[in-house]
Write a protein that holds these residues in place. Structure first.
Motif, PDB file in Angstrom:
ATOM      1  N   PRO A   6      16.670   5.879  10.596  1.00  0.00           N
ATOM      2  CA  PRO A   6      17.365   6.365   9.401  1.00  0.00           C
ATOM      3  C   PRO A   6      17.797   7.825   9.542  1.00  0.00           C
ATOM      4  CG  PRO A   6      15.358   5.180   8.800  1.00  0.00           C
ATOM      5  CD  PRO A   6      15.318   5.374  10.285  1.00  0.00           C
ATOM      6  N   ASP A   7      18.996   8.119   9.060  1.00  0.00           N
ATOM      7  CA  ASP A   7      19.441   9.513   9.000  1.00  0.00           C
ATOM      8  C   ASP A   7      18.636  10.293   7.971  1.00  0.00           C
ATOM      9  OD1 ASP A   7      21.533   9.163  10.864  1.00  0.00           O
ATOM     10  OD2 ASP A   7      22.864   8.416   9.298  1.00  0.00           O
ATOM     11  N   ILE A   8      18.212   9.597   6.911  1.00  0.00           N
ATOM     12  CA  ILE A   8      17.465  10.222   5.820  1.00  0.00           C
ATOM     13  C   ILE A   8      16.232   9.377   5.541  1.00  0.00           C
ATOM     14  CG2 ILE A   8      17.501  10.832   3.357  1.00  0.00           C
ATOM     15  CD1 ILE A   8      20.536  11.213   3.616  1.00  0.00           C
ATOM     16  N   LEU A   9      15.078  10.017   5.376  1.00  0.00           N
ATOM     17  CA  LEU A   9      13.857   9.360   4.920  1.00  0.00           C
ATOM     18  C   LEU A   9      13.567   9.846   3.500  1.00  0.00           C
ATOM     19  CD1 LEU A   9      11.569   9.575   8.090  1.00  0.00           C
ATOM     20  CD2 LEU A   9      12.832   7.583   7.239  1.00  0.00           C
TER      21      LEU A   9
ATOM     22  N   GLU B  44       4.879  13.001   7.037  1.00  0.00           N
ATOM     23  CA  GLU B  44       6.312  12.859   6.785  1.00  0.00           C
ATOM     24  C   GLU B  44       7.129  13.614   7.829  1.00  0.00           C
ATOM     25  OE1 GLU B  44       5.378  12.419   2.024  1.00  0.00           O
ATOM     26  OE2 GLU B  44       6.144  14.318   2.832  1.00  0.00           O
ATOM     27  N   ILE B  45       6.633  14.756   8.241  1.00  0.00           N
ATOM     28  CA  ILE B  45       7.329  15.506   9.292  1.00  0.00           C
ATOM     29  C   ILE B  45       7.249  14.745  10.615  1.00  0.00           C
ATOM     30  CG2 ILE B  45       7.298  17.633  10.652  1.00  0.00           C
ATOM     31  CD1 ILE B  45       6.345  19.074   8.113  1.00  0.00           C
ATOM     32  N   ARG B  46       6.069  14.178  10.922  1.00  0.00           N
ATOM     33  CA  ARG B  46       5.949  13.404  12.167  1.00  0.00           C
ATOM     34  C   ARG B  46       6.884  12.196  12.149  1.00  0.00           C
ATOM     35  NH1 ARG B  46       0.360  14.944  12.005  1.00  0.00           N
ATOM     36  NH2 ARG B  46      -0.108  13.200  10.607  1.00  0.00           N
ATOM     37  N   ALA B  47       7.006  11.550  10.996  1.00  0.00           N
ATOM     38  CA  ALA B  47       7.903  10.393  10.905  1.00  0.00           C
ATOM     39  C   ALA B  47       9.355  10.788  11.116  1.00  0.00           C
ATOM     40  CB  ALA B  47       7.738   9.710   9.552  1.00  0.00           C
ATOM     41  N   SER B  48       9.700  12.001  10.690  1.00  0.00           N
ATOM     42  CA  SER B  48      11.097  12.435  10.790  1.00  0.00           C
ATOM     43  C   SER B  48      11.428  13.080  12.125  1.00  0.00           C
ATOM     44  CB  SER B  48      11.412  13.430   9.667  1.00  0.00           C
ATOM     45  OG  SER B  48      10.721  14.657   9.862  1.00  0.00           O
ATOM     46  N   GLU B  49      10.408  13.396  12.949  1.00  0.00           N
ATOM     47  CA  GLU B  49      10.641  14.097  14.211  1.00  0.00           C
ATOM     48  C   GLU B  49       9.869  13.419  15.340  1.00  0.00           C
ATOM     49  OE1 GLU B  49       9.843  18.270  13.753  1.00  0.00           O
ATOM     50  OE2 GLU B  49      11.020  18.438  11.920  1.00  0.00           O
ATOM     51  N   ARG B  50      10.147  12.147  15.550  1.00  0.00           N
ATOM     52  CA  ARG B  50       9.433  11.395  16.586  1.00  0.00           C
ATOM     53  C   ARG B  50      10.052  11.638  17.948  1.00  0.00           C
ATOM     54  NH1 ARG B  50      10.192   5.697  14.121  1.00  0.00           N
ATOM     55  NH2 ARG B  50      12.002   6.783  13.235  1.00  0.00           N
ATOM     56  N   PRO B  51       9.225  11.747  18.979  1.00  0.00           N
ATOM     57  CA  PRO B  51       9.745  11.967  20.338  1.00  0.00           C
ATOM     58  C   PRO B  51      10.692  10.842  20.749  1.00  0.00           C
ATOM     59  CG  PRO B  51       7.380  12.361  20.276  1.00  0.00           C
ATOM     60  CD  PRO B  51       7.739  11.762  18.950  1.00  0.00           C
ATOM     61  N   GLY B  52      11.803  11.223  21.340  1.00  0.00           N
ATOM     62  CA  GLY B  52      12.757  10.243  21.835  1.00  0.00           C
ATOM     63  C   GLY B  52      13.702   9.691  20.790  1.00  0.00           C
ATOM     64  N   LYS B  53      13.562  10.100  19.535  1.00  0.00           N
ATOM     65  CA  LYS B  53      14.437   9.628  18.478  1.00  0.00           C
ATOM     66  C   LYS B  53      15.137  10.812  17.827  1.00  0.00           C
ATOM     67  CE  LYS B  53      11.792   5.451  17.276  1.00  0.00           C
ATOM     68  NZ  LYS B  53      12.863   4.477  17.499  1.00  0.00           N
ATOM     69  N   GLN B  54      16.226  10.522  17.148  1.00  0.00           N
ATOM     70  CA  GLN B  54      16.915  11.570  16.411  1.00  0.00           C
ATOM     71  C   GLN B  54      16.022  12.089  15.289  1.00  0.00           C
ATOM     72  OE1 GLN B  54      20.194   9.945  14.148  1.00  0.00           O
ATOM     73  NE2 GLN B  54      18.761   9.252  12.595  1.00  0.00           N
ATOM     74  N   ARG B  55      16.251  13.303  14.861  1.00  0.00           N
ATOM     75  CA  ARG B  55      15.542  13.828  13.698  1.00  0.00           C
ATOM     76  C   ARG B  55      16.133  13.226  12.434  1.00  0.00           C
ATOM     77  NH1 ARG B  55      16.241  18.531  10.354  1.00  0.00           N
ATOM     78  NH2 ARG B  55      17.847  19.403  11.719  1.00  0.00           N
ATOM     79  N   SER B  56      15.275  12.799  11.509  1.00  0.00           N
ATOM     80  CA  SER B  56      15.714  12.303  10.206  1.00  0.00           C
ATOM     81  C   SER B  56      15.642  13.434   9.187  1.00  0.00           C
ATOM     82  CB  SER B  56      14.837  11.140   9.741  1.00  0.00           C
ATOM     83  OG  SER B  56      14.919  10.044  10.624  1.00  0.00           O
TER      84      SER B  56
ATOM     85  N   SER C 258       0.809  -1.219   0.000  1.00  0.00           N
ATOM     86  CA  SER C 258       0.000   0.000   0.000  1.00  0.00           C
ATOM     87  C   SER C 258       0.843   1.270   0.000  1.00  0.00           C
ATOM     88  CB  SER C 258      -0.922   0.015   1.219  1.00  0.00           C
ATOM     89  OG  SER C 258      -0.164   0.134   2.419  1.00  0.00           O
ATOM     90  N   TYR C 259       2.125   1.148   0.062  1.00  0.00           N
ATOM     91  CA  TYR C 259       3.047   2.280   0.105  1.00  0.00           C
ATOM     92  C   TYR C 259       2.723   3.219   1.270  1.00  0.00           C
ATOM     93  CZ  TYR C 259       5.570   0.916  -4.023  1.00  0.00           C
ATOM     94  OH  TYR C 259       6.376   0.227  -4.892  1.00  0.00           O
ATOM     95  N   ASP C 260       2.468   2.603   2.398  1.00  0.00           N
ATOM     96  CA  ASP C 260       2.313   3.340   3.649  1.00  0.00           C
ATOM     97  C   ASP C 260       3.708   3.488   4.246  1.00  0.00           C
ATOM     98  OD1 ASP C 260       1.966   4.145   6.299  1.00  0.00           O
ATOM     99  OD2 ASP C 260       0.069   3.063   6.526  1.00  0.00           O
ATOM    100  N   TYR C 261       4.300   4.660   4.101  1.00  0.00           N
ATOM    101  CA  TYR C 261       5.684   4.862   4.534  1.00  0.00           C
ATOM    102  C   TYR C 261       5.803   4.901   6.059  1.00  0.00           C
ATOM    103  CZ  TYR C 261       7.415   5.657  -0.192  1.00  0.00           C
ATOM    104  OH  TYR C 261       7.789   5.490  -1.505  1.00  0.00           O
TER     105      TYR C 261
END
Length: 732
Positions: A466-469, A484-496, A448-451
């Protein structure tokens, strides 16, 4: 030809596998590959299996008297090792002890096969006024010769203790690794007397007719200058195994030593304390004939360099992958970063055995041969102190029938290192100063291409954020999206960091260059300006598939370059300042004739990018996958082409992967050394994986035995220090 934007559910063009790298390309399946350029390096050249043949120890080289050497140039000697003193004329490698002495300046030395380019590796480091020793297995080149390179003048002594000759199976001469164990420690008994000897009997697990053992000898403080010689219980040879050049210094040497009735003897010229650790033994004539434990020599390849990230803390263990089967052989260097101490290599998944492989006390760097049994999860290195380590692999012993197996489900990966002040920074063009980014495109497994769901699936195996999404967009789509922004800026994880592949329109490139897609460009510009961080943007990736060289088609290579320039110019005119522009051809040699015309120009390109994939059986490592050299057609590889075309521009793999459908051992492709990328491909600054099934199966979460092994190898790669040195949190 109809020119349509590729929808996100059909990433690959219909001609995708016309440009799959390594797909039935015999020249790239050869055992030896030289990457041309300023860093000519022999990459993972692998020899044929061999068995060990014991010889009476003898002195082959002494540069102080010009014994056994011929000068090649001011820094290099050449040595012929075969044909005398019991070394067979057809030997592929020799087991030696190496001594460096009388240096006036610090430096390092390297032995490598005659006829091959000098690799990025070393065997021994030396300081002025001291003597150093190490063991080594030297692969031989043309006419049974090897070369010795020294950075600065130093005298070299080499003693031979055995040879390796071709064998598809053998009784005698196969290596059997033992759990590392301590055989002797005179600190708890009595030191050796000057001129004295001690005889050591192997444990009962070592058969009586075993012909040799691999042991580590360590001089323990207090000691006095002199040397130790390990030999079979016969006449004392005129050789040395371990040298001590200063009072109270601690030194270690790993060596192959012939045995007689399960015994070896150690002579001490000066007396003193001594530690002996057993690593394994070589079978004798009573052993069964099998292919297990044969030695496969390689050109040296760097498998670990912690200087690319963080040193090992006191009492820390760190794992890394090696090439090949049951036991890895290489040169281990220890670089002082804190107090004196020692390091030990052993199989990943096993407990630290209480032995040592290398000791560092009174010098800034020391090196020694290291031999370690491997597991399905690689090799561990334990450090007693804060220190950096380098491991250059030179070969391996083939796997035993029951290799050590380690569960593929990993523990929680270590946190990313913090960014020290002034180190491992990120430039305004998103270039990391240490190592390289390691990113991914993460469509979901269900098609389904649900990233977002695919990111969870990816991280469950990779155990790494991932360093890059990487995402794909068409037309007037607005991005980055909230998801996409939420995936790259999740609480407790590095920013992608975000990377977008965008096709501005379904019209021809000439039409877009003439302004037909300007409304779409304006829509995208408004979304880009609203994003508070820098991001990567590729414009109409992989154009080679769509080139129509016919005049008037609007889809020539020069039309593409004009389209790219127009889009970049319009975005800049519309006030977009947070976008790093990435030019993304496939980089496949089949369309090399288009590359010069496709290139838009230096002022429009911030990063160069290409998409290498490994299909069919290719046995080389990640470093080979990086550059698709075709010497037969004069193609230097995309990396070398790109660095010549645009010197100084960073390079990215925007997509890459290994096809699990056609590659019989995809895990082996990932077993190379990321640090070698630094030396061979210093401008490669990002690798972004394509984790999906679409004409290839590059998923890292396959549940078959092959897929599970591939996922484990990928996880090891993703968590290696080279790809975790710079935090994306430092990016603008």
């Amino acid at each position: 030809m109809t020119h349509l934007a590729t929808p996100p559910h059909n990433r690959f063009m219909s001609a995708r596998w016309r440009h799959v790298w390594f797909a039935i390309v015999p020249v790239l399946l050869a055992a030896f590959l030289v990457v041309p350029g300023s860093h000519d390096v022999a990459l993972a050249a692998v020899g044929t299996p061999t068995k060990y043949v014991a010889v009476d120890p003898f002195r082959l080289v002494d540069t102080r008297t010009d014994l056994g050497v011929t000068r090649v140039n001011a820094n290099t000697w050449r040595v012929r090792a075969t044909g005398g003193n019991g070394v067979p004329a057809n030997a592929d490698a020799v087991a030696v002890s190496i001594v460096a002495t009388e240096a006036t300046r610090a430096g390092h030395m390297l032995v490598f096969p005659t006829g091959e380019a000098m690799p990025n590796a070393s065997n021994l480091n030396y300081q002025p006024g001291q003597t150093y020793s190490t063991g080594a297995i030297i692969r031989l080149g043309a006419s049974g010769q090897f070369d010795i390179y020294t950075l600065n003048p130093v005298e070299i002594v080499i003693d031979v203790t055995g040879a390796f000759v071709d064998a598809t199976s053998a009784t005698s001469g196969r290596f059997v690794p033992e759990p590392p164990r301590r055989l002797l420690d005179t600190r708890s008994t009595a030191p050796l007397a000057p001129g004295g000897t001690t005889t050591i009997t192997m444990p009962t697990s070592v058969p009586t007719d075993s012909i040799a053992a691999i042991v580590t000898l360590t001089s323990a403080s207090p000691n006095v200058p002199g040397f130790f010689t390990a030999y079979a219980e016969r006449t004392l040879p005129n050789t040395s195994t371990l040298n001590v050049s200063a009072a109270n210094s601690v030194r270690a040497t790993t060596a192959i030593v012939p045995l007689l009735d399960r015994k070896l003897t150690v002579y001490s010229s000066h007396g003193g304390t001594l530690i002996v650790d057993l690593i394994g033994y070589f079978t004798g004539p009573s052993a069964p004939s099998t292919a297990e434990g044969l030695y496969v020599p390689m050109s040296p390849v760097r498998q670990l360099d912690t200087r690319d990230s963080t040193s090992l803390a006191p009492n820390e263990s760190r794992s890394f992958l090696t090439t090949g089967g049951g036991a890895a052989v290489g040169s281990l260097a220890m670089i002082q970063n804190g107090q004196p101490g020692f390091g030990a290599v052993f199989s990943n998944g096993s407990a630290y055995p209480g032995t040592s492989s290398i000791n560092l006390q009174d010098v800034p760097v020391i090196a020694n041969m290291a031999v370690s049994r491997t597991s399905t999860a690689g090799v561990n290195i334990f450090s007693s102190t804060d220190a950096h380590y380098i491991f250059d692999q030179v070969g391996y012993f083939t796997s035993p029938s029951a290799p050590i197996s380690v569960p593929v489900t990993p523990s929680t990966p270590p946190p990313r290192p913090t960014v020290p002040s002034g180190q491992c920074a990120v430039s305004s063009l998103l270039v990391p100063s240490c190592g390289a980014w390691f990113g991914a495109s993460t469509p979901s497994r269900n098609g389904s291409y649900d990233y977002t769901a695919g990111l969870v699936e990816y991280e469950a195996v990779a155990q790494n954020t991932p360093d890059i999404l990487h995402f794909y967009k068409n037309g007037n789509a607005r991005f980055p999206t909230a998801d996409e922004i939420r995936a790259s800026e999740r609480p407790g994880k590095q920013r992608s960091l975000l990377l977008y592949n965008w096709k501005p329109s379904t019209q021809t490139w000439r039409d877009i260059a003439n302004g037909s897609a300007d409304a779409n460009i304006a829509t995208v510009a408004s979304s880009l300006k609203a994003y508070p961080h820098k991001l990567f943007l590729t414009i109409y990736h992989e154009p080679e598939d769509n080139v129509n060289p016919s005049a008037g088609s609007g889809m020539t290579a020069t039309d593409y370059a004009a389209m790219y320039r127009h889009v970049v110019t319009r975005l800049r005119e519309l006030g977009v300042t947070n976008t790093v522009f990435v030019w993304n051809p496939m980089g496949y040699y089949g369309w090399r004739q288009y590359l010069d015309d496709l290139y838009p120009g230096h002022e429009y390109v911030d990063w160069m990018c290409y998409d290498p994939y490994a299909k069919s059986d290719q046995t080389e490592n990640l470093a080979v996958l990086t550059n698709n050299v075709r010497n037969d057609i004069g193609w230097p590889g995309f990396y070398n082409w790109a660095t010549a075309k645009a010197p100084g521009k960073p390079i990215m793999m925007c997509e890459w992967g290994v096809d699990l459908l056609t590659n019989s051992n995809p895990a082996a492709v990932l077993a190379g050394d990321p640090a070698q990328l630094l030396s061979s491909y210093p401008m490669l600054k990002a690798l972004v994986y394509w984790n999906n099934i679409d004409q290839v199966n590059a998923r890292i979460d396959e549940t078959s035995a092959k897929g599970t092994a591939y996922g484990a190898a990928y996880r090891q790669l993703a968590n290696r220090s080279y790809f975790n040195a710079t935090s994306p949190n430092a990016a603008p």
